[in-house]
Design a protein around this motif. Sequence first.
Motif, PDB file in Angstrom:
ATOM      1  N   GLY A 212     -36.119 -64.261  71.430  1.00  0.00           N
ATOM      2  CA  GLY A 212     -35.653 -65.537  70.878  1.00  0.00           C
ATOM      3  C   GLY A 212     -36.575 -66.695  71.238  1.00  0.00           C
ATOM      4  O   GLY A 212     -37.599 -66.520  71.897  1.00  0.00           O
TER       5      GLY A 212
ATOM      6  N   SER B 274     -30.508 -75.995  68.637  1.00  0.00           N
ATOM      7  CA  SER B 274     -29.576 -74.919  68.274  1.00  0.00           C
ATOM      8  C   SER B 274     -30.298 -73.582  68.114  1.00  0.00           C
ATOM      9  O   SER B 274     -29.671 -72.525  68.169  1.00  0.00           O
ATOM     10  CB  SER B 274     -28.826 -75.289  66.994  1.00  0.00           C
ATOM     11  OG  SER B 274     -29.756 -75.481  65.955  1.00  0.00           O
ATOM     12  N   SER B 275     -31.636 -73.627  67.945  1.00  0.00           N
ATOM     13  CA  SER B 275     -32.371 -72.366  67.795  1.00  0.00           C
ATOM     14  C   SER B 275     -32.880 -71.825  69.137  1.00  0.00           C
ATOM     15  O   SER B 275     -33.410 -70.720  69.203  1.00  0.00           O
ATOM     16  CB  SER B 275     -33.561 -72.571  66.846  1.00  0.00           C
ATOM     17  OG  SER B 275     -34.506 -73.430  67.458  1.00  0.00           O
TER      18      SER B 275
ATOM     19  N   ARG C 249     -33.052 -70.128  72.776  1.00  0.00           N
ATOM     20  CA  ARG C 249     -32.310 -69.087  73.491  1.00  0.00           C
ATOM     21  C   ARG C 249     -32.625 -69.110  74.992  1.00  0.00           C
ATOM     22  O   ARG C 249     -31.855 -68.622  75.797  1.00  0.00           O
ATOM     23  CB  ARG C 249     -32.649 -67.693  72.917  1.00  0.00           C
ATOM     24  CG  ARG C 249     -32.141 -67.491  71.489  1.00  0.00           C
ATOM     25  CD  ARG C 249     -30.601 -67.588  71.439  1.00  0.00           C
ATOM     26  NE  ARG C 249     -30.114 -67.590  70.069  1.00  0.00           N
ATOM     27  CZ  ARG C 249     -29.882 -68.690  69.351  1.00  0.00           C
ATOM     28  NH1 ARG C 249     -30.058 -69.882  69.892  1.00  0.00           N
ATOM     29  NH2 ARG C 249     -29.454 -68.619  68.110  1.00  0.00           N
ATOM     30  N   TRP C 250     -33.795 -69.654  75.358  1.00  0.00           N
ATOM     31  CA  TRP C 250     -34.196 -69.667  76.757  1.00  0.00           C
ATOM     32  C   TRP C 250     -34.822 -71.015  77.122  1.00  0.00           C
ATOM     33  O   TRP C 250     -35.527 -71.588  76.299  1.00  0.00           O
ATOM     34  CB  TRP C 250     -35.242 -68.570  77.040  1.00  0.00           C
ATOM     35  CG  TRP C 250     -34.721 -67.193  76.800  1.00  0.00           C
ATOM     36  CD1 TRP C 250     -34.866 -66.457  75.666  1.00  0.00           C
ATOM     37  CD2 TRP C 250     -33.954 -66.404  77.702  1.00  0.00           C
ATOM     38  NE1 TRP C 250     -34.236 -65.255  75.782  1.00  0.00           N
ATOM     39  CE2 TRP C 250     -33.666 -65.187  77.054  1.00  0.00           C
ATOM     40  CE3 TRP C 250     -33.471 -66.597  79.005  1.00  0.00           C
ATOM     41  CZ2 TRP C 250     -32.934 -64.184  77.644  1.00  0.00           C
ATOM     42  CZ3 TRP C 250     -32.745 -65.585  79.598  1.00  0.00           C
ATOM     43  CH2 TRP C 250     -32.478 -64.392  78.925  1.00  0.00           C
TER      44      TRP C 250
ATOM     45  N   SER D  86     -26.810 -76.436  72.420  1.00  0.00           N
ATOM     46  CA  SER D  86     -27.198 -75.192  71.729  1.00  0.00           C
ATOM     47  C   SER D  86     -25.982 -74.314  71.474  1.00  0.00           C
ATOM     48  O   SER D  86     -26.120 -73.192  70.991  1.00  0.00           O
ATOM     49  CB  SER D  86     -28.228 -74.431  72.568  1.00  0.00           C
ATOM     50  OG  SER D  86     -27.580 -73.819  73.670  1.00  0.00           O
ATOM     51  N   GLY D  87     -24.810 -74.822  71.824  1.00  0.00           N
ATOM     52  CA  GLY D  87     -23.606 -74.019  71.670  1.00  0.00           C
ATOM     53  C   GLY D  87     -23.508 -72.959  72.768  1.00  0.00           C
ATOM     54  O   GLY D  87     -22.942 -71.882  72.546  1.00  0.00           O
ATOM     55  N   ASN D  88     -24.062 -73.272  73.926  1.00  0.00           N
ATOM     56  CA  ASN D  88     -24.089 -72.375  75.093  1.00  0.00           C
ATOM     57  C   ASN D  88     -24.757 -71.031  74.788  1.00  0.00           C
ATOM     58  O   ASN D  88     -24.446 -70.017  75.404  1.00  0.00           O
ATOM     59  CB  ASN D  88     -22.663 -72.148  75.639  1.00  0.00           C
ATOM     60  CG  ASN D  88     -22.098 -73.408  76.238  1.00  0.00           C
ATOM     61  OD1 ASN D  88     -22.766 -74.106  76.997  1.00  0.00           O
ATOM     62  ND2 ASN D  88     -20.877 -73.737  75.857  1.00  0.00           N
ATOM     63  N   GLN D  89     -25.682 -71.042  73.820  1.00  0.00           N
ATOM     64  CA  GLN D  89     -26.405 -69.802  73.507  1.00  0.00           C
ATOM     65  C   GLN D  89     -27.725 -69.738  74.272  1.00  0.00           C
ATOM     66  O   GLN D  89     -28.428 -68.737  74.210  1.00  0.00           O
ATOM     67  CB  GLN D  89     -26.715 -69.757  72.010  1.00  0.00           C
ATOM     68  CG  GLN D  89     -25.472 -69.666  71.153  1.00  0.00           C
ATOM     69  CD  GLN D  89     -25.842 -69.567  69.695  1.00  0.00           C
ATOM     70  OE1 GLN D  89     -26.754 -68.844  69.332  1.00  0.00           O
ATOM     71  NE2 GLN D  89     -25.136 -70.285  68.858  1.00  0.00           N
ATOM     72  N   CYS D  90     -28.063 -70.824  74.948  1.00  0.00           N
ATOM     73  CA  CYS D  90     -29.366 -70.918  75.600  1.00  0.00           C
ATOM     74  C   CYS D  90     -29.196 -70.698  77.109  1.00  0.00           C
ATOM     75  O   CYS D  90     -28.211 -71.156  77.690  1.00  0.00           O
ATOM     76  CB  CYS D  90     -29.881 -72.324  75.309  1.00  0.00           C
ATOM     77  SG  CYS D  90     -31.416 -72.700  76.045  1.00  0.00           S
ATOM     78  N   GLN D  91     -30.107 -69.976  77.709  1.00  0.00           N
ATOM     79  CA  GLN D  91     -30.007 -69.717  79.148  1.00  0.00           C
ATOM     80  C   GLN D  91     -31.197 -70.330  79.895  1.00  0.00           C
ATOM     81  O   GLN D  91     -32.304 -70.382  79.349  1.00  0.00           O
ATOM     82  CB  GLN D  91     -29.976 -68.219  79.410  1.00  0.00           C
ATOM     83  CG  GLN D  91     -28.705 -67.587  78.869  1.00  0.00           C
ATOM     84  CD  GLN D  91     -28.610 -66.131  79.253  1.00  0.00           C
ATOM     85  OE1 GLN D  91     -28.868 -65.772  80.393  1.00  0.00           O
ATOM     86  NE2 GLN D  91     -28.286 -65.285  78.293  1.00  0.00           N
TER      87      GLN D  91
END
Lengths: 251, 374
Positions: free
Chosen positions: B21, B48-49, B51-52, B76-81
């Motif tokens: 990602g 929003s795109s 991931r990290w 990011s909608g909590n999709q990113c770490q």
Amino acid sequence: MTPSNVIEVRDLRVAFGAKVVLKDVSFDVVAGEVLTILGGSGSGKSTLIRHVIGLREPQGGTIRVLGRDITSADPRELAAARRAFGVMYQSGALFGSLSVLENVCLPLRELTDLPESACEWIGRLKLQLVGLGEALHKQPAELSGGMKKRAAIARALALDPQIVFLDEPSAGLDPITASDIDDLILQLVASIGMTVVVVTHELASVFKIADRAVILDGARQGIVATGSPAELRDHSEDPYVRRFFRRESSQ
Amino acid sequence: MDPSPGPRPQLQHRIVDGDDGRRLSLSGHLTTQTIGGLRKQLDDTTVSSLRWIDGSGLEDCDGNGIALLLEIVERSGNQCQIQGLPERTDRLLEEFRRELAEAPEVEPPPPRSRIVAIGKATAGLFQDLRAQVAFVGELTIGMLRALRHPTSIRWTDTLRQAEIVGVDALPIVLLLGFLIGVILAYQALIPMEEFGAGIYVANLVSLSLLRELGPLMTAVILSGRSGSAFAAEIGTMKVDEELDALATFGLDAQGFLTLPRVMAAVFMMPILTIFLNLIGLVGAALVMLSKGFSTSAFISQVLRQVDYIDLLSGLFKALVFGLLVAGIGCLRGFQTGSGPSAVGVSTTRAVVSGIVLIIAADGVFAFVYNALGI
């Protein structure tokens, strides 16, 4: 200036008219330490802080903060130096026309180029850190004394300053809230490496948070002892210090 | 935040698309000074795109830097770490995460509807009117009682207030009175001289001053000078809990603070009005002299036009205006709320209410005097 010293005060002399409040005051604050300034009422603790943060000009001596002599700094340099400070005043000094969140966001809005939503995010986080997550939209007049102090601490931390000055942060607070504030101070020092200068009367707080303490005596108009709280309590021969820590009678 | 001279800390960022990602790689200083620039470059689509977030290249990171990373994760909608932060910073990140998880959802108070606002304002207006009437009534009774028992009056305070309200106000009253007389005479002369009736300016100015403008202008000065001061003084006492201290002594704050001020204003208003009337006539006389009219002609016209009824009717008005202005000043002080702007609000309200009351009362006087044929 020793590299690890963030504040160096040398031979400071403060007088109001003919009345000398502080004389020959010299001490250092080391980066990352918690230094408490102790002393009886009227001994000049708050006056000392006001001079160190450049709000008052001393009658003599030098104050170097982060390598810069603020006693000879012009207003522009002083304003730049002050951005490295966060100050919590004894009364809180919150702006009454702004909500609690707006109070904390004010320095972020005015002194950074962060957009509004990011300022609010940071402001909310700082208020949550001091336990005021539910009081974001309240006005200062609606807060209790303890809540005002916590909001003022959150505002002092808004810009993540290198040095935080706290004037009586636990005065008037219940023991649990006072202990929470002490924990918060320790956590900030441990995680961010913040330097904290605290004016306080609370001995429990001193022993919990302070690496070193300086003790002022109003009668002698200056510092009478410097050291770790335990050292001062156990080994000081100065009668004033002994009374201060052991609450011995003057007899 | 180091204010010492030197290179400004920099933050570099790179967005890289990988197998796992899109990755935001950060290096340099993630601090309060640098995060603004990064935040502006990360629009919602980019965030929003993601991931990290890779912080392994960071040299420095403060609390606000970490707060910004958490904001990006949330956007990011909590999709990113977040990965690769130094250990100390990682501990703070976890602490902040815990705090945010515990943070309550707090909605800002909803904006008040216009209808509710109008309703509340109207109700407030009537409540305020009622409070004003009650206060003036209580004050009048208090004053009559004090006059029946003169020993109960706090004479020292009253005389001190009389000095502040009266003697100290004399220079400004004299200055304004003189200017009013000059302006009135000049303005009246313009049309009246066209009809050869310049001498009647003396009649116009004297009647206007004695019956109307003298008491009115003195009351406006009193409102701006003393009404506001009463509100500020009592308001500050309320904010500092001095009124509560009086109450705990068993003292009546109204009798203690209001009566000396109001009595001083009531006694001094007619005296100040006499001074304003006299100096106004002097100003008008000087204008008439400059236009070739004699002093004796001016005095003769004044005496022909006004009598003691005109003077007394004006002085009675002044007395009532004094009661209203001082009373409302004290009332606004007692009504002071909390907060740093409260005293300022009370002071403004004292002046505005004072002037409104003066003009309203003057309207009532006009009606009553007309009905009585005065």
